[in-house]
Design an enzyme around this catalytic site. Structure first.
Site, PDB file in Angstrom:
ATOM      1  CG  ASN A 172      -1.575  -1.144   1.160  1.00 42.86           C
ATOM      2  OD1 ASN A 172      -2.500  -1.351  -0.165  1.00 42.86           O
ATOM      3  ND2 ASN A 172      -2.151  -1.400   2.285  1.00 42.86           N
ATOM      4  CG  ASN A 194      -5.659  -2.174  -1.198  1.00 39.85           C
ATOM      5  OD1 ASN A 194      -5.068  -2.368  -1.308  1.00 39.85           O
ATOM      6  ND2 ASN A 194      -5.266  -1.771   0.008  1.00 39.85           N
ATOM      7  N   PRO A 195      -6.701   1.045  -4.302  1.00 36.51           N
ATOM      8  CG  PRO A 195      -7.887   0.375  -5.794  1.00 36.51           C
ATOM      9  CD  PRO A 195      -7.350  -0.436  -4.713  1.00 36.51           C
ATOM     10  CB  THR A 282      -2.607  -5.174   1.273  1.00 35.91           C
ATOM     11  OG1 THR A 282      -3.821  -4.951   1.075  1.00 35.91           O
ATOM     12  CG2 THR A 282      -1.688  -5.737   0.395  1.00 35.91           C
ATOM     13  N   GLY A 283      -1.704  -7.811   3.638  1.00 41.42           N
ATOM     14  CA  GLY A 283      -0.538  -8.397   4.236  1.00 41.42           C
ATOM     15  C   GLY A 283      -0.876 -10.094   3.608  1.00 41.42           C
ATOM     16  CG  HIS A 330      -8.849  -6.428   6.532  1.00 44.20           C
ATOM     17  ND1 HIS A 330      -8.816  -7.142   5.043  1.00 44.20           N
ATOM     18  CD2 HIS A 330      -8.599  -4.885   5.526  1.00 44.20           C
ATOM     19  CE1 HIS A 330      -8.939  -6.847   3.494  1.00 44.20           C
ATOM     20  NE2 HIS A 330      -8.079  -5.418   3.968  1.00 44.20           N
TER      21      HIS A 330
END
Length: 360
Positions: A172, A194-195, A282-283, A330
């Protein structure tokens, strides 16, 4: 008249006795500091109790995490090969992690993994910007560092150790300037975007785009991984990021798109192992990817709590700010628990606290 007088003679002692008892009761309360308090203070007491309960819960989670963590980590080759083989058979990161012209041909449909909506047809224009082949190929890197953005990295002195990895993955678009280089390093082979960050920091690339291009310079010649097909609203801004780099002639970063089919497979893989969050962070996605393409996987900045594991001092959510993550999407402590199991089994190594200086 005589009856009334007799009645009063009987009632008078009773009234005096009640008065005496009432006075004695209030004197007792005063001497014992238990006079009833104003009702406005009651919510404050309730709030304090709730806060303490929250602290107690965090302490329990931290204690449980540290029970499964060992500083004297030892790689277990059999466990690593077994887990990697299982993960590869279910998710196929080498061939499916990135959308390519091979796995997503012209005229095919891309199905979003994060929502149910009409599939996106691969037009000629979209097909032309897809990677011609998988960026990972069949190569296996000897050592990989997956760098999360947790506040535990602040003052960790892990930068040199992270830079020594053969392949470094960052999440990110984290800052890598001189303020943080000692703790997080600067080497980057892959970085995700990330968007939501593109919207918050760069107005969705609908206004001036040069600041976005200039902010990417610290990552050098790296892969820029965009989840363009997780949700429908991710697609336009991800495509604008691709075209921005192309328009500005940026030859350093290579933008690629995360494959929603791979994400569906990966989400199912972790759900089958008890992870019930809406979608992997993401991680966790990057740690899973690394396990398929790297022989030795090291995780940094993955500690999900606001107290340091060594001395319980408060730490920020990220090494560069204190912004909270999306807890409704998350489940960081639960994800960390799964990663700790792999650490305990010698599959991956999680680094907590300060790093020791390395000598070349």
């Amino acid at each position: 008249m005589r009856v009334m007088r007799t009645l009063m003679l009987w009632l008078l002692p009773v009234i005096l006795l009640c008065s005496f008892c009432s006075v004695a009761f209030w004197i007792f309360l005063s001497n014992n500091n238990v006079i009833p308090q104003p009702s406005s203070r009651i919510p404050q007491k309730s709030s304090e109790t709730k806060s303490c309960k929250g602290c107690s819960k965090d302490n329990v989670l931290i204690a449980k995490a540290l029970e499964n963590y060992s500083h004297k980590w030892k790689r277990h080759e059999a466990n690593f090969k077994k887990f990697r083989s299982l993960l590869s058979s279910k998710c196929h990161a080498v061939s499916k992690a990135v959308v390519t012209q091979n796995n997503t041909p012209l005229g095919s449909n891309v199905i979003y993994d994060g929502e149910r909506r009409k599939p996106l047809q691969v037009t000629q224009a979209l097909f032309n910007i897809l990677a011609k082949e998988q960026p990972f190929g069949n190569a296996t890197w000897e050592s990989c560092a997956v760098v999360g953005n947790g506040g535990i990295l602040a003052n960790s002195s892990c930068g040199e150790e992270i830079n020594s990895a053969q392949f470094v993955i960052r999440c990110n678009l984290p800052p890598l300037d001189n303020r943080y280089e000692k703790d997080v390093g600067n080497k980057t082979n892959l970085v995700t975007a990330n968007p939501s960050i593109l919207h918050e920091k760069y107005s969705g690339l609908m206004e001036r785009r040069r600041p976005f291009v200039e902010s990417l310079r610290p990552y050098g010649q790296a892969l820029l991984l965009l989840p363009a097909f997780s949700y429908g609203h991710n697609t336009p801004v991800s495509l604008r990021a691709f075209y921005t780099l192309e328009d500005f002639g940026s030859n350093n970063l290579l933008p690629i798109f995360l494959n929603p089919e791979y994400l569906r497979r990966l989400s199912k893989f972790w759900r089958e192992r008890g992870l019930n969050s809406v979608r992997p962070s993401t991680g966790l996605i990057m740690a899973s990817l690394a396990l398929e393409i790297c022989s030795n996987v090291h995780l940094y900045g993955f500690w999900p709590f606001n107290k340091h594991p060594n001395d319980s001092r408060p730490i920020t959510n990220h090494y560069y700010d204190d912004r909270e993550s999306k807890k409704n999407v998350h489940s960081m402590p639960t994800e960390f628990e799964h990663l700790l199991k792999l650490h305990k089994q010698g599959v991956i190594r999680i680094h907590l606290g300060e790093c020791q200086p390395t000598h070349s």
